[in-house]
Each structure stands twice: as C-alpha cells, then as structure tokens.
Design a protein around this motif. Sequence first.
Motif: not given
Length: 242
Positions: A34-39, A89-96, A146-156
């Motif tokens: 779950g450490h997406f920025e480091s990854a 792990f960041q996005i795809g697992q939420h879309y089956g 990084l952009l999604l993490e910086a602006h908390s846009l992971r749900e989009y």
Amino acid sequence: MKHKKPRLTYVLPNLFTAASIFTGIVSLTQAANGHFESAAWLIFLSLVFDGLDGRVARLTQTCSRFGLEFDSLADIVAFGVAPAMLLYFQIGQHYGRFGILVSALFVVFGAIRLARFNVTDNCNDPGVFIGLPIPTAAVFVAGWSLLLEAHSLREYGAPLLAATLLIAFLMVSNIRYPSFKRIDLDRPLLLKTLILLTFVASILYLYPSEGLGLLILSYILYGPIRMGKLFLTKRKDGKREA
C-alpha cells in the motif's frame, strides 16, 4: 597486441542492470503493502539505473550480447511487472476483471515490444523508436500514480486504467517516437532548447507530480499527433495530384 579489458569492467554495466531489477522488485513489494508513492518513485530510480547500464557499457566499450539480453529481462521486471502491479494494487483491484486485464496486457505487450526491439534494432533508424518504449510506458503509470496520490483522486482511477490500456497498445504499434540518441543542435536551436529545458525544470520544481505527468503525456501524444499530421498531409497531396 590488444590488451584485454579487466573482468570487472564487464561486470560494472551488469551491476546497474541488476540494480534496476532489484529496485523493480522493491517497488512491487511497496505497492503490495500500500505504499504507492514509494513504489512509483522506485520505478523512476529503476529508470536511472537502466540509463546508466547502457552508457557505462558504451563508455567502457564492454557491450555484449549477454548485456543486451540481461537488460531486456530487467526491463520486463522493472518497467513491465512493477508498474502493472502498482496500477493493480492502487486502482485495478477495485475494478474486478477489467483491472486484472489491463495489468496483464501491459506486461504482455511490454514483453512483445522488447522482443520486437531486440530482433529489429539493427534495421531501424537510430533516431526513432517503433512503438512506445516500455520505460516511457512505465513512467507514465508511475507519474500519474503520484498525481492521484498527491490529490487524493484514487477513486477516480478508471480513466487511468483506460489510458494505460491505450498505452499498452501504443507499445506494439508502428507509431514512431523520437529516441534522442542522436541530437545535432546548431547554435540558434541550442539556445532555444536551453530556454525550453529551463522552463520545463521550473515547472517540475513548482509542480513536480503535475509537471511530470504532463511531460510524459506530451511525449506519448506526440507520436499519434505526428502520425495524424503526416496522414492528412499525404491525403491533401494525393487530392492535388488527382
């Protein structure tokens, strides 16, 4: 009489290649935890090592077939599997299944891109790449992560999944991209390039994640836009001749 190069000289470029693989694996484990920025930043570090191995090999005149094959295997780990798993792990697992499909195709098409490059490299213009290079595809995923993490846009994240699918197809396309391996700049162009690079560096300093994402996106869009312009130009010339 030729002097043999020290064995350590041949090992040095491959150490950078091994470092690229190692960094890619660490990126994968960071994403899984779950450490997406480091990854994402570790993928950029892999890119640095990937750039160094080839340059060191050329500087020391130790290029070898083994090094080329090793580099390709490193690329599929660092720029194929690592970004694909970061995306999943960041996005795809939420879309089956769609999330799994995008990550899988990214790796498969990346491998095809590397294999095609290896067998056709000697036949191609050194100034261009045929198809989007896999390192560019990897930093696209990492940069926008990084952009999604910086602006908390992971749900989009759905648009990023769709864009990554298109990126995967661009890797196996015949669209040409500049390689920057041979750059001949005269004085007027050198000054303009210096000004442009200074401007880009300033944007990256002020807005690192946003600037990086847009910079990568601009390079990716350059290929299709250039191809579209060439197609329209040929079409206009054909109508004039008719």
